[in-house]
Design a protein around this motif. Structure first.
Motif, PDB file in Angstrom:
ATOM      1  N   VAL A 183      31.517  10.728 -18.978  1.00  0.00           N
ATOM      2  CA  VAL A 183      31.596  12.109 -19.450  1.00  0.00           C
ATOM      3  C   VAL A 183      30.557  12.337 -20.543  1.00  0.00           C
ATOM      4  O   VAL A 183      29.847  13.347 -20.552  1.00  0.00           O
ATOM      5  CB  VAL A 183      33.016  12.420 -19.970  1.00  0.00           C
ATOM      6  CG1 VAL A 183      33.039  13.738 -20.722  1.00  0.00           C
ATOM      7  CG2 VAL A 183      34.004  12.462 -18.814  1.00  0.00           C
ATOM      8  N   SER A 184      30.433  11.347 -21.433  1.00  0.00           N
ATOM      9  CA  SER A 184      29.455  11.495 -22.506  1.00  0.00           C
ATOM     10  C   SER A 184      28.047  11.620 -21.946  1.00  0.00           C
ATOM     11  O   SER A 184      27.279  12.479 -22.374  1.00  0.00           O
ATOM     12  CB  SER A 184      29.514  10.280 -23.443  1.00  0.00           C
ATOM     13  OG  SER A 184      30.801  10.154 -23.950  1.00  0.00           O
ATOM     14  N   VAL A 185      27.728  10.764 -20.985  1.00  0.00           N
ATOM     15  CA  VAL A 185      26.381  10.815 -20.398  1.00  0.00           C
ATOM     16  C   VAL A 185      26.167  12.145 -19.696  1.00  0.00           C
ATOM     17  O   VAL A 185      25.111  12.754 -19.795  1.00  0.00           O
ATOM     18  CB  VAL A 185      26.177   9.631 -19.426  1.00  0.00           C
ATOM     19  CG1 VAL A 185      24.893   9.801 -18.644  1.00  0.00           C
ATOM     20  CG2 VAL A 185      26.137   8.334 -20.189  1.00  0.00           C
ATOM     21  N   ALA A 186      27.205  12.604 -19.006  1.00  0.00           N
ATOM     22  CA  ALA A 186      27.084  13.857 -18.268  1.00  0.00           C
ATOM     23  C   ALA A 186      26.797  15.019 -19.208  1.00  0.00           C
ATOM     24  O   ALA A 186      26.163  15.988 -18.814  1.00  0.00           O
ATOM     25  CB  ALA A 186      28.360  14.122 -17.468  1.00  0.00           C
ATOM     26  N   VAL A 187      27.256  14.908 -20.453  1.00  0.00           N
ATOM     27  CA  VAL A 187      26.957  15.968 -21.418  1.00  0.00           C
ATOM     28  C   VAL A 187      25.642  15.673 -22.134  1.00  0.00           C
ATOM     29  O   VAL A 187      24.857  16.567 -22.412  1.00  0.00           O
ATOM     30  CB  VAL A 187      28.104  16.096 -22.447  1.00  0.00           C
ATOM     31  CG1 VAL A 187      27.776  17.152 -23.486  1.00  0.00           C
ATOM     32  CG2 VAL A 187      29.394  16.443 -21.729  1.00  0.00           C
ATOM     33  N   PHE A 188      25.415  14.386 -22.393  1.00  0.00           N
ATOM     34  CA  PHE A 188      24.261  13.969 -23.177  1.00  0.00           C
ATOM     35  C   PHE A 188      22.947  14.352 -22.496  1.00  0.00           C
ATOM     36  O   PHE A 188      22.026  14.837 -23.145  1.00  0.00           O
ATOM     37  CB  PHE A 188      24.321  12.453 -23.391  1.00  0.00           C
ATOM     38  CG  PHE A 188      23.158  11.891 -24.142  1.00  0.00           C
ATOM     39  CD1 PHE A 188      23.103  12.005 -25.519  1.00  0.00           C
ATOM     40  CD2 PHE A 188      22.126  11.248 -23.484  1.00  0.00           C
ATOM     41  CE1 PHE A 188      22.035  11.486 -26.224  1.00  0.00           C
ATOM     42  CE2 PHE A 188      21.052  10.743 -24.183  1.00  0.00           C
ATOM     43  CZ  PHE A 188      21.013  10.856 -25.556  1.00  0.00           C
ATOM     44  N   ILE A 189      22.882  14.138 -21.187  1.00  0.00           N
ATOM     45  CA  ILE A 189      21.597  14.337 -20.496  1.00  0.00           C
ATOM     46  C   ILE A 189      21.142  15.799 -20.517  1.00  0.00           C
ATOM     47  O   ILE A 189      19.996  16.070 -20.889  1.00  0.00           O
ATOM     48  CB  ILE A 189      21.652  13.725 -19.087  1.00  0.00           C
ATOM     49  CG1 ILE A 189      21.532  12.221 -19.247  1.00  0.00           C
ATOM     50  CG2 ILE A 189      20.554  14.267 -18.196  1.00  0.00           C
ATOM     51  CD1 ILE A 189      21.616  11.439 -18.002  1.00  0.00           C
ATOM     52  N   PRO A 190      22.008  16.760 -20.175  1.00  0.00           N
ATOM     53  CA  PRO A 190      21.534  18.144 -20.315  1.00  0.00           C
ATOM     54  C   PRO A 190      21.095  18.442 -21.746  1.00  0.00           C
ATOM     55  O   PRO A 190      20.124  19.169 -21.953  1.00  0.00           O
ATOM     56  CB  PRO A 190      22.756  18.969 -19.930  1.00  0.00           C
ATOM     57  CG  PRO A 190      23.576  18.076 -19.095  1.00  0.00           C
ATOM     58  CD  PRO A 190      23.347  16.695 -19.595  1.00  0.00           C
ATOM     59  N   GLY A 191      21.779  17.837 -22.715  1.00  0.00           N
ATOM     60  CA  GLY A 191      21.396  18.047 -24.104  1.00  0.00           C
ATOM     61  C   GLY A 191      19.997  17.522 -24.368  1.00  0.00           C
ATOM     62  O   GLY A 191      19.163  18.198 -24.985  1.00  0.00           O
ATOM     63  N   LEU A 192      19.753  16.318 -23.873  1.00  0.00           N
ATOM     64  CA  LEU A 192      18.438  15.702 -24.039  1.00  0.00           C
ATOM     65  C   LEU A 192      17.357  16.563 -23.405  1.00  0.00           C
ATOM     66  O   LEU A 192      16.300  16.818 -23.990  1.00  0.00           O
ATOM     67  CB  LEU A 192      18.451  14.311 -23.397  1.00  0.00           C
ATOM     68  CG  LEU A 192      17.228  13.440 -23.644  1.00  0.00           C
ATOM     69  CD1 LEU A 192      17.193  12.981 -25.085  1.00  0.00           C
ATOM     70  CD2 LEU A 192      17.228  12.256 -22.706  1.00  0.00           C
ATOM     71  N   ILE A 193      17.642  17.015 -22.173  1.00  0.00           N
ATOM     72  CA  ILE A 193      16.671  17.847 -21.460  1.00  0.00           C
ATOM     73  C   ILE A 193      16.415  19.131 -22.242  1.00  0.00           C
ATOM     74  O   ILE A 193      15.268  19.552 -22.406  1.00  0.00           O
ATOM     75  CB  ILE A 193      17.197  18.170 -20.040  1.00  0.00           C
ATOM     76  CG1 ILE A 193      17.355  16.890 -19.220  1.00  0.00           C
ATOM     77  CG2 ILE A 193      16.295  19.155 -19.321  1.00  0.00           C
ATOM     78  CD1 ILE A 193      16.070  16.229 -18.822  1.00  0.00           C
ATOM     79  N   LEU A 194      17.486  19.718 -22.749  1.00  0.00           N
ATOM     80  CA  LEU A 194      17.323  20.951 -23.531  1.00  0.00           C
ATOM     81  C   LEU A 194      16.452  20.694 -24.760  1.00  0.00           C
ATOM     82  O   LEU A 194      15.565  21.481 -25.076  1.00  0.00           O
ATOM     83  CB  LEU A 194      18.684  21.476 -23.974  1.00  0.00           C
ATOM     84  CG  LEU A 194      19.390  22.467 -23.058  1.00  0.00           C
ATOM     85  CD1 LEU A 194      20.721  22.863 -23.646  1.00  0.00           C
ATOM     86  CD2 LEU A 194      18.525  23.701 -22.857  1.00  0.00           C
TER      87      LEU A 194
END
Lengths: 109, 636
Positions: B401-412
């Motif tokens: 779940v953390s990764v699933a949220v983390f990656i869009p954050g990183l991309i943003l």
């Protein structure tokens, strides 16, 4: 079993031996080697020589130096190293033995 | 008349006929490929190129200025084909044999110096090999991908997914008619399979086929606003209509379409040159593809007039595009400055949002792992660490779940920076990999959540009935010691009801979830709950004892205390947090619950004997009041 297969195997060792021999006679340029080898029908195409020379160089049997050419890119002139001479001597010995042995067998009818 | 192309071999300039160039290029490519697994391949190739330059120079005598196709063919003949090279190599006598047998028809004549695109096709089957040249670990994934003709990214993803999929218990699937009791650890099988494949697969030094270069550009030839949609359409090989519809559709999804469009507009370059246009559409930059593009561009000097309906629905966007482009031009340097300021502000905004989204899962994970270490929270994830590993679930789920949220954050975040510096920081490969990891984490979630849910699938209830016998004429109800951690969860409820029986009965419904009904009941039985009867005081604990529970499975306790009619009692304030359906439903307020008030039950429900309000005046109430009119406790 194809004859060509065996021919390739036979020619391979001899080719290295001959190249070393040509180089041992003094500094020589690849194209000149090619001429001699093609004349002797040991190689058919030039491209095959370069990987061979490279292998000999990596094995420290031969070395080369660059020589500027008036017409065209600089040329590599190959010469034999002391190790190469030793190696060639061994090969020569083997070759002579092989010739003797082969003649001994093939001359018998 | 023939077109010539200038080439540079070993520092010497040659003019070469177009068809000759084609042959020579293919020849050199095949040589490159052939020698690619040699140690000193660069030197060998350099030697060969030097020789080619020399041979070409010797061709240019007697005022001849151009290398003809014939010259090239003769050169290839002289230097030898790949088949010739193979013939002198010890490793491949079979290949040499094969090539010598080949009939010399015109077709193979042309292809003899090229490694055919599907070399293995000639053998009648595809061979699964390890690709040494594009390996990460053993080349197994790359080989599999090559075999399946897909990007190795996907096989690697599957491998990683399998590795981390944890324990896969077939017991959880009820649709099997028989009782499966097999625990398969897919991760270990994946590792084993990888090692086996590593050992048994033959190594192939074949260079994986060159990826066709494809880059995201904005298409200047077909644009409504910035050419982003048509560029995307070219990138994904879809009809441009869908790209446009997607943007328009996403505008209604909270304006996401607009934001994404703006970001892409700012960070993707326009495909200006012919090479860029080819890259945009994806394709090898070869002579013929360049030629095709030029021809295509010449043949359509004006963009085809879109059909009327298309024109209509695009009209507002085209107008918008004209306005934006016009504004940029009309405002001049000042306008550009303002636009830059807006761009930087926009980029900063995206960046900050990205950073926040990135930090959230990190903070969450931090708290999560803190919880694991803290003894007081052990019930959250079973008994650490043995239980945790065997269940393997909450930790993976948390990470996924953390990764699933983390990656869009990183991309943003990266997009924000990209917007500010006006250059795309996200390479297609990086993008694909992160997208892959993101998909992976979503898949892990999808894989693990049902497992979690399965553990909660069935509900079980376990009822215990006890007769309580407090001493004295008035008994007191109070809540037990408060444990600070769990009171928010309200897992313990108690309802008071009147009964015509003469004894006080406590009915306790222990409820729990579980993977099956039996399991749920087991979980329910494991609940420990304390209450005590001491003289006239009944003390009910306000929490369940979690420390004694094996797992958290949504356990709760619903108790009903049946109180005989007209048996007076006192409720302490500490009861409020566990009292349910008692006070309000009988027309009282929580402030009435104090140790100074006396209560009784009658046929009409709860009655407060000592409260000031007189709102309950049914016959039963009056009778009750009359009965206790002279009671000692009301005299005080």
């Amino acid at each position: 079993m194809k004859a060509s297969n065996t021919q390739i195997q036979m020619r391979k060792g001899i080719l290295e031996f001959c190249i070393l021999h040509i180089i041992s006679r003094g500094e020589v340029y690849a194209s000149d080697m090619i001429e001699e080898l093609t004349e002797a029908k040991l190689i058919v195409v030039e491209g095959t020589l370069y990987p061979l020379l490279n292998r000999l160089k990596t094995a420290a049997l031969v070395s080369y130096k660059w020589v500027e050419s008036e017409s065209g890119p600089p040329r590599k002139y190959y010469s034999i190293t002391p190790e190469g001479s030793q190696f060639l001597d061994q090969l020569s010995g083997t070759w002579n033995d092989l010739v003797t042995s082969t003649t001994l067998i093939t001359s018998k009818k | 008349m023939k077109k010539t192309i200038s080439i540079n071999i070993s520092g010497i300039l040659f003019h070469i006929e177009e068809d000759g160039y084609d042959h020579l290029k293919k020849y050199l490519e095949s040589i490159n490929k052939h020698f690619s697994h040699y140690e000193d391949n660069q030197e060998i190739i350099k030697d060969i190129e030097n020789r080619i330059a020399e041979i070409f120079l010797s061709n240019l005598k007697n005022n001849k200025q151009v290398i003809t196709a014939e010259n090239v063919d003769r050169l290839i003949e002289k230097m030898g084909t790949i088949a010739d090279f193979k013939a002198v190599e010890e490793e491949k006598p079979a290949a040499a044999e094969q090539s010598q047998e080949e009939p010399d028809n015109s077709d193979s004549e042309f292809y003899k110096y090229i490694t055919p695109p599907h070399e293995d096709a000639g053998k009648g089957y595809k061979k699964l090999t390890r690709l040494e040249r594009s390996k990460i670990l053993g080349g197994v994934c790359a080989g599999l991908a090559h075999y399946l003709a897909i990007d190795p990214l996907w096989t690697r993803l599957v491998a990683i997914l399998l590795l981390f999929s944890g324990e896969f218990s077939l017991r959880n699937f009820d649709f099997f008619p028989w009782d499966w009791n097999i625990h398969v650890s897919l991760g270990w099988w994946a590792v084993l399979a990888y090692i086996v494949l590593w050992v048994i697969l033959p190594v192939s030094y074949e260079e994986p086929e060159d990826k066709k270069i494809k880059k995201l550009y904005r298409n200047p030839d077909d644009r409504v606003i910035g050419g982003v949609s048509s560029g995307l359409a070219a990138y994904f090989k879809i009809e441009v209509l869908w790209a446009r519809l997607a943007f328009v559709g996403l505008i209604f999804a909270g304006g996401a379409g607009l934001v994404i469009y703006l970001i892409l507009w700012i960070i993707t370059p326009v495909a200006k040159s012919i090479t860029e246009r080819i890259k945009m559409k994806g394709g090898e930059i070869t002579l013929s593809s360049i030629e095709n593009t030029i021809i295509a561009n010449r043949q359509t000097p004006e963009p085809p007039i879109p059909p009327q309906n298309k024109k209509t629905w695009l009209a507002p966007f085209r107008f918008l595009g004209d306005i934006i482009n016009g504004l940029g031009k009309a405002l001049g340097p000042f306008g550009r400055f303002v636009l830059d300021v807006i761009r930087v502000a926009f980029g900063l905004l995206i960046f900050i949002i990205g950073v926040v989204v990135t930090l959230t899962p990190l903070a969450f994970l931090g708290v999560y792992f803190e919880l694991i270490i803290n003894d007081g929270f052990l019930y959250m994830i079973d008994n650490v660490p043995i239980e945790m590993i065997s269940e393997s679930l909450p930790i993976w789920l948390a990470i996924a779940v953390s990764v699933a949220v983390f990656i869009p954050g990183l991309i943003l975040t990266l997009l924000g920076i990209s917007v500010i510096i006006r250059r795309s920081l996200i390479e297609s490969r990086f993008g694909l990999v992160t997208f892959g990891i993101w998909l992976l984490s979503i898949m892990v979630c999808a894989f693990q959540i049902p497992k979690t849910v399965a553990e909660f699938k069935d509900q079980g209830k376990f009822t215990k009935e006890t007769v309580l016998d407090p001493k004295g004429s008035v008994f007191i109800l109070q809540g037990g010691d408060r444990e600070q951690t769990m009171d928010e969860l309200e897992l313990v409820d108690i309802q008071l009801r009147g009964t015509a029986d003469s004894t006080i009965r406590l009915v306790q419904d222990f409820k729990s979830q579980g993977s099956s009904r039996t399991d749920a009941i087991e979980n329910a039985k494991a609940i420990q709950y304390d209450y005590s009867v001491k003289d006239s005081i009944l003390t009910f604990s306000r929490t369940l004892e979690f420390a004694s529970m094996a797992k958290f499975r949504g356990q709760n306790l619903y108790q009903t205390l049946h109180i005989p009619y007209n048996r007076p009692f006192v409720m302490d304030k500490s009861m409020i947090s566990i009292l349910r359906n008692t006070i309000y439903s009988n027309g009282y307020k929580l402030k009435d619950v104090t140790k100074h008030n006396y209560w009784v039950f009658n046929e009409d429900g709860l009655l407060c004997l000592s409260c000031n309000d007189e709102h309950k005046q049914s016959q039963a109430d009056s009778l009750s009041r009359l009965q206790f009119k002279d009671a000692f406790f009301l005299k005080e």
